[in-house]
Design an enzyme around this catalytic site. Structure first.
Site: not given
Ligand code: PLA
Length: 440
Positions: A172, A253, A289
């Site tokens: 990311w 993560d 999300k």
């Protein structure tokens, strides 16, 4: 003292208001702001795509930059249990007092159970330090500072250098900045093979073996961003063994729990495997999300420890880090998660709709690949359906991304990442056509 100051003021020349000469007041002003020398910075690699998209007047434009889920007509999607929870919360007329520095205990307890499972020994015995964070980004940032301040050298002695945090290549886009700004040194380990558009597992293992012992290794728990490529269960087992052997510190993560398989439990398998293997993991969770709570900033950081005392000590330091940064976290989003997870019927609906989101993305993968084949593309697009989660790492070059934007108003990040969550049955044909044209 006062007299001197007064004298200085009175002795200044009076402004020449009636003079016909150009006054100094109309001459170009010397900068008075102390920030006049601040250089213009670039837009963010991901969020900057939305800025460009918003400025485009083309009615057919598509934003496949940021990983934000859209429904099948392309609109932002609020899950129905989230709406219901919101309605109940408004109706209950709650107070809006500060939360404690570590956030809502009820929320954090529910969050860590979702990650570690209902029956985890460490959770049950209070050996997990944890706090509510400003979503997944905030959890990573808190972890970065904790690591920078407290991760000892391998012999438990003081460290001479800043800790080394290894990110998968690629990762990311924000990870490197988060850990660098936390005062850590950022390195990389091999992860993705552009030739096969899949995991370079041998490269991954060997670069983790070659890294300095005791490094922090960042792992994407599932639905790797940006590649959509996750290790298999066997590969996770091997990674767990390598990290153990090298005494690396695993940092997970987990920003997309539920988006690989549609099942929250299945997607937590990597985390649970490491915990079962005896790793004392650090874990960042995001509810952006899987609950669709993007702007509410709901997240959790947890650190698995060896004892209750250790967990309490880590908790105390996390609070000391958070207090001067933002004092305490926001209250609205966590109330929604608490409400949903406290009502079995709302929780059932949430798990079902979460699965629906994952399934819709999977069906868009099949459609996009199908359209490209129908259009006669000679490229191999198997990776569209082989990859997982919200993103497809398309292999589209930087130049082709620019063409997609300039000629078709299709917006992606420069690295060719397509947010599949923004593809719908209405725009997939247009997208396939545009992709075909720029890759012919
Ligand atoms: N970790 C990973 C791997 C992510 O992809 C993201 C978000 C986060 C953490 C943090 O999200 P949060 O702070 O909202 O919980 N990545 C997005 C958005 C979806 C972004 O870049 O901020 C992305 O488009 O990559």
């Amino acid at each position: 003292m006062f007299r001197q100051t007064l004298f200085r003021h009175l002795s200044r020349p009076l402004p020449r208001l009636l003079s016909t000469q150009p006054s100094a007041a109309f001459a170009p002003a010397a900068p008075t702001s102390r920030f006049a020398g601040v250089p213009q910075g670039p837009e963010d690699a991901i969020l900057g795509v939305t800025v460009a998209f918003n400025a485009d007047p083309n009615p057919n434009k598509i934003n496949l930059g940021v990983g934000a889920y859209r429904d099948d007509v392309g609109l932002p999607f609020v899950l129905s249990p989230v709406r219901e929870a919101e309605r109940r919360i408004v109706h209950a007329q709650h107070h809006m007092e500060y939360l404690p520095v570590a956030g809502s205990r009820t929320f954090v307890d529910k969050a860590i159970r979702l990650a570690y499972g209902e029956h985890n020994h460490h959770v049950k015995t209070g050996q997990v330090a944890s706090m509510q964070t400003l979503s997944g980004t905030g959890a990573c940032r808190m972890a970065g500072v904790l690591i920078q301040r407290f991760l000892p050298a391998l012999d438990d002695g003081p460290r001479d250098e800043s800790p080394l945090v290894l990110l998968p290549n690629p990762s990311w886009a924000n990870h490197a900045a988060i850990f660098r700004d936390s005062g850590c040194t950022v390195g990389q380990y091999k992860y993705y093979d552009p030739a096969t558009k899949s995991l370079d597992f041998e490269g991954c293992v060997s670069s983790l073996e070659d890294a300095p012992d005791g490094s922090v290794v960042l792992l994407h728990a599932c639905a790797h961003n940006p590649t959509g490529v996750d290790p298999t269960p066997e590969q996770w087992a091997k990674l767990s063994a390598v990290l153990k052997e090298k005494r690396h510190q695993p940092f997970f993560d987990m920003a997309y729990q539920g988006f690989t398989s549609g099942d929250m439990e299945v997607d937590a398998a990597s985390v649970r495997r490491f915990v079962d293997d005896g790793h004392r993991i650090v874990l960042a969770q995001s509810f952006s999300k899987n609950f669709g709570l993007y702007g509410q900033r709901v997240g959790c950081l947890s650190v698995l420890t060896d004892s209750q005392e250790e967990a309490l000590a880590v908790d105390s330091q996390l609070k000391i880090i958070a207090r001067p940064m933002y004092s305490n976290p926001p209250i609205a989003g966590v109330r929604i998660v608490e409400e949903v997870l406290s009502d079995p019927e709302l929780e059932r609906q949430w798990r079902m709709e979460m699965k629906g989101m994952a399934e819709r993305i999977i069906s868009m993968r099949t459609m996009l690949k199908g359209y490209l084949e129908e259009l006669g593309s000679v490229q191999n697009w198997d990776h569209i359906t082989n990859q997982n989660g919200m993103f497809c790492f398309s292999g589209i070059s930087k130049e082709q991304v620019a063409k997609l934007r300039d000629e078709h108003s299709v917006y992606l990040t420069e690295n060719g990442r397509i947010s599949m969550a923004g593809v719908t049955s209405q725009n997939v044909g247009y997208l396939a056509n545009a992709v075909h044209k720029v890759t012919m």
